[in-house]
Design a protein around this motif. Structure first.
Motif, short mmCIF file in Angstrom:
data_model
loop_
_atom_site.label_atom_id
_atom_site.label_comp_id
_atom_site.label_asym_id
_atom_site.label_seq_id
_atom_site.Cartn_x
_atom_site.Cartn_y
_atom_site.Cartn_z
N LYS A 1 95.01 11.39 40.40
CA LYS A 1 93.41 11.94 39.86
C LYS A 1 92.93 10.94 38.93
O LYS A 1 91.79 10.54 39.07
N ILE A 2 93.96 10.25 38.14
CA ILE A 2 93.61 9.23 37.18
C ILE A 2 93.19 8.22 37.88
O ILE A 2 92.17 7.50 37.44
N LEU A 3 94.07 7.67 38.84
CA LEU A 3 93.87 6.31 39.39
C LEU A 3 92.50 6.30 40.34
O LEU A 3 91.74 5.42 40.63
N ALA A 4 92.09 7.58 40.69
CA ALA A 4 90.98 7.84 41.75
C ALA A 4 89.66 7.82 41.05
O ALA A 4 88.37 7.72 41.67
N GLY A 5 89.70 7.83 39.77
CA GLY A 5 88.45 7.79 39.09
C GLY A 5 87.61 6.59 39.03
O GLY A 5 88.14 5.57 39.21
N LYS A 6 86.43 6.64 39.12
CA LYS A 6 85.53 5.40 39.29
C LYS A 6 85.89 4.48 37.81
O LYS A 6 85.71 4.95 36.82
N PRO A 7 85.71 3.28 38.21
CA PRO A 7 86.31 2.32 36.90
C PRO A 7 84.91 2.16 36.02
O PRO A 7 83.93 2.02 36.50
N VAL A 8 85.47 2.21 34.66
CA VAL A 8 84.46 1.75 33.63
C VAL A 8 85.01 0.58 32.84
O VAL A 8 84.27 -0.54 32.66
N ARG A 9 85.96 0.88 32.12
CA ARG A 9 86.55 -0.28 31.38
C ARG A 9 87.25 -1.24 32.16
O ARG A 9 87.47 -1.29 33.53
N SER A 10 87.39 -2.39 31.81
CA SER A 10 88.07 -3.80 32.42
C SER A 10 89.34 -3.28 32.92
O SER A 10 89.77 -3.86 34.09
N ASN A 11 90.21 -2.64 32.25
CA ASN A 11 91.67 -2.56 32.74
C ASN A 11 91.43 -1.45 33.99
O ASN A 11 92.47 -1.52 34.92
N GLU A 12 90.48 -0.62 33.97
CA GLU A 12 90.21 0.37 35.04
C GLU A 12 89.93 -0.46 36.33
O GLU A 12 90.26 -0.22 37.54
N VAL A 13 89.21 -1.49 36.11
CA VAL A 13 88.65 -2.53 37.25
C VAL A 13 89.90 -3.33 37.62
O VAL A 13 90.14 -3.23 38.79
N SER A 14 90.75 -3.68 36.85
CA SER A 14 91.86 -4.34 37.27
C SER A 14 93.01 -3.56 37.89
O SER A 14 93.47 -3.97 39.23
N ARG A 15 93.02 -2.22 37.73
CA ARG A 15 93.82 -1.32 38.44
C ARG A 15 93.43 -1.37 39.92
O ARG A 15 94.05 -1.29 40.93
N CYS A 16 91.91 -0.95 39.96
CA CYS A 16 91.62 -0.72 41.22
C CYS A 16 91.61 -2.01 42.18
O CYS A 16 91.73 -1.91 43.44
N GLY A 17 91.59 -3.36 41.62
CA GLY A 17 91.80 -4.30 42.27
C GLY A 17 93.18 -4.13 42.97
O GLY A 17 93.39 -4.84 44.10
N LYS A 18 94.41 -4.02 41.89
CA LYS A 18 95.60 -4.03 42.42
C LYS A 18 95.79 -3.06 43.55
O LYS A 18 96.51 -3.21 44.40
N ILE A 19 95.00 -1.88 43.39
CA ILE A 19 95.44 -0.86 44.55
C ILE A 19 94.78 -1.15 45.85
O ILE A 19 95.30 -1.00 46.95
#
Length: 524
Positions: A493-511
């Motif tokens: 649920k946490i990782l499925a959230g749409k990214p806002v912050r830069s660290n969330e963008v980085s996570r999405c890229g890795k996934i």
């Protein structure tokens, strides 16, 4: 094929510039690994030593099952029950930091020999050890800064001049030219030492309206570089790149590093010589920090604080956190006992980030042409690292090197990875960059991605791509990870959230980089 069976290699002392190609015969007593970039292998009947250079510029992976090494994980992986899941500490390290630490990869049974290290394998017992030989422990040059700057300038000039001799008669120098100072400094030296008409500059971005492209055009104009290409990076690029990177790296390299690769893939020319500014941030002080006495505990450093913040947010299992801390403690002990001039956070950046990201990219680019990273040169690196902290902080040293030769180039606006805030103009520039980025993200949030503004300070729109164009692929990868017990439901649920912050963008890229695992229903 860049793969080598260790048992089949003849006894002797060897230097490789690429595994799978003929090695150069050397003598171990010459300590070539201290002077040049390459992979150095010393083999006797009882065992074998593999030595990596300062930045691990040529990645080396070891598979214990086949007793083989390779420049790419994709040449070693095997699909049996023992490797049906990723290495979980390595997986979470890559989610938090964008790479895994030390010898870890995402693939169980396969290690990456760290930079500046000696890997020893005993053929009889099949046991191996890794010992670091290089700690970036360079004495600070305190006496004459002008003399130091001249030494750095002379060494970089010598390197760039020699590059022209390696260029094929029908080839061109391919120079990625950004809005920063590192590529600008390389452009200056290359234009000063060879035929400027044989330099092909390429700037990539989401739009020609980016400041990156505008600045690069100004640099080309000053240096009379007439062959300058813009390469577009659309928002839907990244799933395609995920498959390319997967074939080589099995999820260890994020699609957020796709930009130059996508250009090379589209416009391949093996007669060109690619000159990259990789490792410039490392040597010039992007992460510059000083070692403080008394020595601070590991918990006081940013790399550890980042772990605690994200581990709590992502509800990572305590046993996995403990293993990640052990990885950090191993690196910390090496630093504490052997490196006396730079801080721990910078030491991590030098010893981990470079070999785990930029060395993989260099190897990836070699599929299309020869690649040289001048800032990885051992002598040049030592000269940079020896500079006083105040000269390396905010990469002031790059600006001063530019001023020595061409003040007019230094006066052009820059989008450096380390922005100076010394003048009012620089401060205003920084604030415009900050608030235009926030406005672009806010427009997506408030309109559910129906209205999207692009900040001209961005190179590419990763935020927009991962919120809309790539979202279904990210979600399908997360479902695969959940179905295979790599992540739990709360983490999904946490990782499925749409990214806002830069660290969330980085996570999405890795996934997204693991997308091929979900479509193949396998994680080798």
């Amino acid at each position: 094929m860049n793969k080598l069976n260790l048992q089949e290699l003849p006894n002797g002392d060897w230097m490789f510039t690429q595994l799978g190609t003929p090695p150069q015969k050397i003598s171990k007593i010459d300590a070539m690994h201290e002077k040049t970039n390459g992979v150095f292998i010393y083999k006797k009947n009882a065992g074998i030593e593999i030595v990596t250079d300062n930045f691990g510029t040529i990645p080396v992976f070891y598979d214990s099952e086949s007793e083989s090494i390779a420049n790419e994980i994709g040449l070693l992986t095997h699909n049996d029950e023992a490797t049906a899941k990723p290495d979980l500490p390595g997986f979470w390290e890559s989610i938090i930091y964008d790479y895994s630490f030390s010898s870890r990869t995402l693939n169980r049974g396969i290690i990456q020999i760290p930079s500046g290290s000696i890997f020893y394998l005993d053929f009889k017992s099949k046991q191996w050890t890794i010992t670091r030989w290089y700690f970036f422990n360079i004495n600070t040059y305190e006496t004459n800064q002008s003399e130091l700057l001249r030494s750095i300038d002379n060494r970089l000039a010598q390197i760039c001049s020699n590059l022209w001799e390696r260029l094929p008669p029908n080839g061109k120098i391919l120079l990625p030219l950004s809005g920063g100072l590192d590529s600008r400094l390389l452009a200056l030296h290359l234009a000063s030492s060879g035929d400027v008409n044989r330099i092909k500059a390429v700037t990539f971005g989401f739009s020609k309206k980016t400041y990156e492209y505008r600045i690069a055009r100004q640099v080309c104009s000053v240096l009379n570089i007439t062959d300058h290409t813009f390469h577009d990076i659309p928002r839907n690029l990244y799933p395609e790149i995920a498959y390319d990177f997967w074939n080589l790296w099995r999820g260890c390299l994020s699609v957020t590093h796709a930009h130059l690769f996508s250009y090379l893939k589209r416009y391949s020319n093996n007669s060109n010589l690619l000159i990259t500014g990789f490792m410039a941030d490392a040597v010039a002080g992007y992460a510059a920090s000083q070692r403080q006495e008394p020595i601070q505990p590991l918990e006081n450093f940013n790399v550890f604080k980042k772990l605690k913040i994200h581990a709590q947010e992502l509800n990572i299992d305590e046993t996995i956190i403990s293993e990640i801390i052990l990885d950090l403690e191993y690196i910390y002990d090496d630093w504490k006992n052997n490196c006396f001039n730079i801080g721990f956070d910078e030491y991590v950046y030098l010893t981990q980030r470079q070999s785990k990201t930029f060395s993989l990219l260099i190897q990836t680019y070699k599929k299309y042409c020869e690649v040289v990273a001048p800032f990885s040169d051992p002598l040049l690196e030592k000269l940079f690292i020896s500079a006083p902290f105040d000269l390396r902080r905010d990469k002031k040293i790059i600006r001063q090197l530019m001023n020595m030769r061409r003040p007019d180039l230094s006066n052009i606006e820059d989008l450096s990875s380390s922005i100076s805030l010394q003048t009012t103009k620089q401060y205003i520039h920084s604030m415009r960059r900050k608030w235009s980025s926030r406005f672009a993200v806010l427009s997506s949030l408030c309109t559910n991605d129906k209205i999207r503004f692009f900040s001209p300070y961005w190179t590419e729109d990763l935020n927009g791509a991962f919120r809309r164009e790539c979202r279904n692929d990210i979600l399908s990868t997360l479902r695969y990870l959940f179905d295979n017990d790599v992540i739990n439901y709360e983490q999904f649920k946490i990782l499925a959230g749409k990214p806002v912050r830069s660290n969330e963008v980085s996570r999405c890229g890795k996934i997204l980089s693991l997308l091929p695992a979900s479509t193949n229903d396998v994680f080798p």
